[in-house]
Design a protein around this motif. Structure first.
Motif, PDB file in Angstrom:
ATOM      1  N   LEU A 197      52.647  50.070  78.170  1.00 51.00           N
ATOM      2  CA  LEU A 197      54.076  49.974  77.855  1.00 51.00           C
ATOM      3  C   LEU A 197      54.456  48.562  77.423  1.00 51.00           C
ATOM      4  CD1 LEU A 197      55.589  52.117  80.747  1.00 51.00           C
ATOM      5  CD2 LEU A 197      55.390  52.760  78.340  1.00 51.00           C
ATOM      6  N   LEU A 221      58.528  48.906  77.683  1.00 51.76           N
ATOM      7  CA  LEU A 221      58.895  48.749  79.084  1.00 51.76           C
ATOM      8  C   LEU A 221      60.390  48.501  79.257  1.00 51.76           C
ATOM      9  CD1 LEU A 221      57.704  48.814  81.886  1.00 51.76           C
ATOM     10  CD2 LEU A 221      57.284  46.353  81.714  1.00 51.76           C
ATOM     11  N   TYR A 227      62.960  51.286  80.228  1.00 58.73           N
ATOM     12  CA  TYR A 227      63.000  51.851  81.575  1.00 58.73           C
ATOM     13  C   TYR A 227      63.473  50.789  82.552  1.00 58.73           C
ATOM     14  CZ  TYR A 227      60.300  55.655  79.575  1.00 58.73           C
ATOM     15  OH  TYR A 227      59.889  56.709  78.805  1.00 58.73           O
ATOM     16  N   ALA A 265      58.986  54.410  84.710  1.00 60.69           N
ATOM     17  CA  ALA A 265      58.273  54.905  83.532  1.00 60.69           C
ATOM     18  C   ALA A 265      57.048  55.710  83.949  1.00 60.69           C
ATOM     19  CB  ALA A 265      57.860  53.732  82.645  1.00 60.69           C
ATOM     20  N   ARG A 315      57.957  59.141  85.285  1.00 66.12           N
ATOM     21  CA  ARG A 315      58.247  60.068  84.190  1.00 66.12           C
ATOM     22  C   ARG A 315      56.954  60.535  83.520  1.00 66.12           C
ATOM     23  NH1 ARG A 315      61.334  62.291  80.354  1.00 66.12           N
ATOM     24  NH2 ARG A 315      60.859  61.906  78.145  1.00 66.12           N
ATOM     25  N   TRP A 316      56.023  59.620  83.284  1.00 65.77           N
ATOM     26  CA  TRP A 316      54.742  59.976  82.675  1.00 65.77           C
ATOM     27  C   TRP A 316      53.995  60.993  83.525  1.00 65.77           C
ATOM     28  CZ3 TRP A 316      52.123  60.020  78.364  1.00 65.77           C
ATOM     29  CH2 TRP A 316      50.721  60.063  78.366  1.00 65.77           C
TER      30      TRP A 316
END
Length: 243
Positions: A29, A35, A38, A44, A47-48
């Motif tokens: 990111l 980055l 987020y 982040a 969410r991934w």
């Protein structure tokens, strides 16, 4: 009961996937300039992982193939209508950062050494042969396992009994002669137990540590406990911290 072979999960059992994924995605990111979109790297990553779990469920259900679920993870995460080539390129850049953080857990090599003479070893993973064969080779342990089976090629994934029974068949052993060791209490633990294997849940105290263990699996906190559980003739091992 005489256990003659151990079948292993890979990610978060032998290989510290959670750490590699976290560190790899954070570096990716930053490199991609994403980055700032987020609040934190942890948000982040959460969410991934949520997207990964959702897309993997589609693959496990037979709705998409292995490559498609990887591309869709990228498209959903970025919220962009990417071509296949664009999605593959983005994912490949992530993989480079992810692989830089690859490592075995510290209790893996000692237990494999301790059980090398007493038990046969195999791998059953909800991934693909291409991914896991390379991973085990990079980590220096591929030659420890005489059989490597993965869901993408088997056409059946854990916790379905057929996945575990395929591993037993490949070893030419009955389920009651085989132990399965994995980190997920349901996918690995209950699935292996329901298929008739000696099921061992390795609970390393991560996100699943608060879950109540399902009926069936034996719960251990370290692989150092495994030889004693299998009745192996070795001095290696430790008493269980779970009663």
């Amino acid at each position: 009961m005489s256990i003659r072979a151990v079948v292993w999960d890979v990610d978060d059992t032998l290989f510290d996937y959670t750490t590699a994924d976290r560190e790899g995605m954070r570096a990716h990111l930053v490199a991609e300039g994403l980055l700032a979109g987020y609040g934190t790297a942890e948000e982040a990553l959460a969410r991934w992982r949520e997207i990964t779990d959702r897309q993997w469920a589609r693959f496990a259900a037979g709705e998409v193939d292995f490559v498609t679920q990887r591309r869709d993870r990228t498209r959903v995460f970025l919220d962009r209508d990417l071509t296949d080539a664009e999605a593959d390129e983005w994912f490949d850049r992530y993989v480079a950062h992810y692989e830089a953080a690859w490592a075995l857990f510290p209790d893996v090599l000692p237990v494999l050494d301790a059980l090398a003479a007493s038990h046969r070893h195999a791998v059953l993973s909800n991934s693909s042969l291409t991914v896991q064969d390379r991973k085990l080779r990079v980590l220096g342990v591929r030659d420890r396992f005489e059989v490597l089976l993965c869901a993408a090629e088997l056409g059946v994934s854990k916790p379905e009994a057929g996945a575990f029974l395929a591993a037993c068949d490949a070893l030419r052993l009955a389920p009651h002669e085989v132990a399965y060791v994995g980190d997920h209490p349901e996918i690995d633990g209950r699935g292996a137990a329901d298929a008739g294997l000696l099921s061992v849940w390795i609970d390393r105290g991560g996100a699943r540590a608060t879950l109540d263990p399902p009926a069936g699996p034996r719960r251990i906190a370290s692989l150092s406990e495994l030889p004693a559980l299998l009745g192996a003739d070795t001095r290696f091992g430790a008493p269980s911290t779970f009663r």
